[in-house]
Design an enzyme around this catalytic site. Structure first.
Site, PDB file in Angstrom:
ATOM      1  N   PRO A 159       0.798  -1.237   0.000  1.00  0.00           N
ATOM      2  CA  PRO A 159       0.000   0.000   0.000  1.00  0.00           C
ATOM      3  C   PRO A 159       0.827   1.281   0.000  1.00  0.00           C
ATOM      4  O   PRO A 159       0.855   2.037   0.984  1.00  0.00           O
ATOM      5  CB  PRO A 159      -0.809  -0.129   1.294  1.00  0.00           C
ATOM      6  CG  PRO A 159       0.095  -0.890   2.215  1.00  0.00           C
ATOM      7  CD  PRO A 159       0.801  -1.886   1.325  1.00  0.00           C
ATOM      8  N   CYS A 160       1.479   1.580  -1.132  1.00  0.00           N
ATOM      9  CA  CYS A 160       2.290   2.792  -1.216  1.00  0.00           C
ATOM     10  C   CYS A 160       1.440   4.054  -1.118  1.00  0.00           C
ATOM     11  O   CYS A 160       1.983   5.140  -0.876  1.00  0.00           O
ATOM     12  CB  CYS A 160       3.118   2.784  -2.497  1.00  0.00           C
ATOM     13  SG  CYS A 160       2.170   2.533  -4.010  1.00  0.00           S
ATOM     14  N   HIS A 161       0.115   3.940  -1.256  1.00  0.00           N
ATOM     15  CA  HIS A 161      -0.743   5.119  -1.097  1.00  0.00           C
ATOM     16  C   HIS A 161      -0.742   5.628   0.341  1.00  0.00           C
ATOM     17  O   HIS A 161      -1.143   6.763   0.602  1.00  0.00           O
ATOM     18  CB  HIS A 161      -2.176   4.806  -1.544  1.00  0.00           C
ATOM     19  CG  HIS A 161      -2.858   3.739  -0.757  1.00  0.00           C
ATOM     20  ND1 HIS A 161      -2.681   2.393  -1.026  1.00  0.00           N
ATOM     21  CD2 HIS A 161      -3.710   3.793   0.304  1.00  0.00           C
ATOM     22  CE1 HIS A 161      -3.402   1.675  -0.182  1.00  0.00           C
ATOM     23  NE2 HIS A 161      -4.025   2.499   0.641  1.00  0.00           N
TER      24      HIS A 161
END
Length: 252
Positions: A159-161
């Site tokens: 989850p780089c967001h």
């Protein structure tokens, strides 16, 4: 006499109970691709015999055939339609479960460390790029961390967001800022509240009842009531005021 479940429901239940099929020679030579629903709409995933190698929102990837041809060119591997999604992919895209196996062998050790640290950020929380750099033992490599996350081969699964700018702003995302905002808001992150704190120069929140300071999205910080909440521009300022860093979110 109770009604019997429809045949399709029985088949689905049996399929979900089944273990993964044995890896064949074709599986080792050919990668498979699948379509799957996600919080960003339909995604394309390419899966090798060791796990998911690439995932992209369909709206960002564009034409499917062009996407697959680009994959073949970049990775030198043929791709065919997969019989079904890999175990764990669909629950992970719905925000439940640990997710499928990932094949990140083609990345550098540094990039794999960045993605591993990013994967530990809980849903509904955010961390700055500098936090990721420190977690992997390279506190000065903030820009390099951003470069790795901009090229994340498996967004949503890693989850780089949830990684944001050090000044409190949301920052960029591989398929656009609007997607990043939608994902964070879908997880319950109060982006308006974070922007208001950022405008005031507040990076951390402390509780005068516990003496602990956290990132604003930490689950401990969200429980601090207004009379006992204090904002700080840095961990140094918080420590000067007698606060210690949270052991869960480990602020910089």
């Amino acid at each position: 006499m109770t009604d019997s479940p429809p045949p399709d429901a029985v088949l689905t239940a049996l399929r979900d109970l089944a273990g993964p099929a044995p890896v064949t020679l074709a599986d080792r030579v050919l990668d498979g691709w699948v379509r799957a629903p996600s919080a960003l709409g339909e995604v394309y995933a390419v899966v090798g015999d060791r796990g998911v190698r690439l995932l992209r929102p369909a709206a960002h990837a564009g034409d499917l055939e062009a996407f697959l041809e680009d994959y073949r060119t970049r990775h030198g591997r043929p791709v065919r339609p997969a019989a079904r999604p890999p175990r764990g992919l669909l629950p992970a895209l719905r925000g439940r479960g640990p997710g499928p196996a990932l094949d990140l062998a083609g990345l550098t050790p540094f990039a794999r460390d960045v993605l591993a640290a990013t994967a530990r950020i809980p849903a509904g929380q955010t961390r700055p790029y500098g936090w990721v750099a420190r977690e992997i033992g390279h506190p000065k490599a903030v820009r390099a961390v951003g470069t790795v996350l901009a090229r994340n081969p498996v967004p949503l699964l890693v989850p780089c967001h949830r990684v944001t700018r050090g000044d409190g702003q949301v920052g960029q995302y591989l398929s656009g800022v609007a997607d990043k905002v939608a994902l964070l808001e879908g997880e319950g992150v109060d982006l308006a509240g974070l922007a208001e704190l950022a405008d005031r120069g507040v990076r951390l929140l402390g509780s005068d009842t516990t003496g602990v300071v956290c990132f604003p999205t930490c689950h401990h910080a969200r429980r601090i009531t207004a009379p006992h909440r204090h904002g700080f521009a840095s961990l140094e300022r918080a420590r000067e005021a007698g606060y210690r860093p949270c052991r869960d979110c480990r602020p910089l």
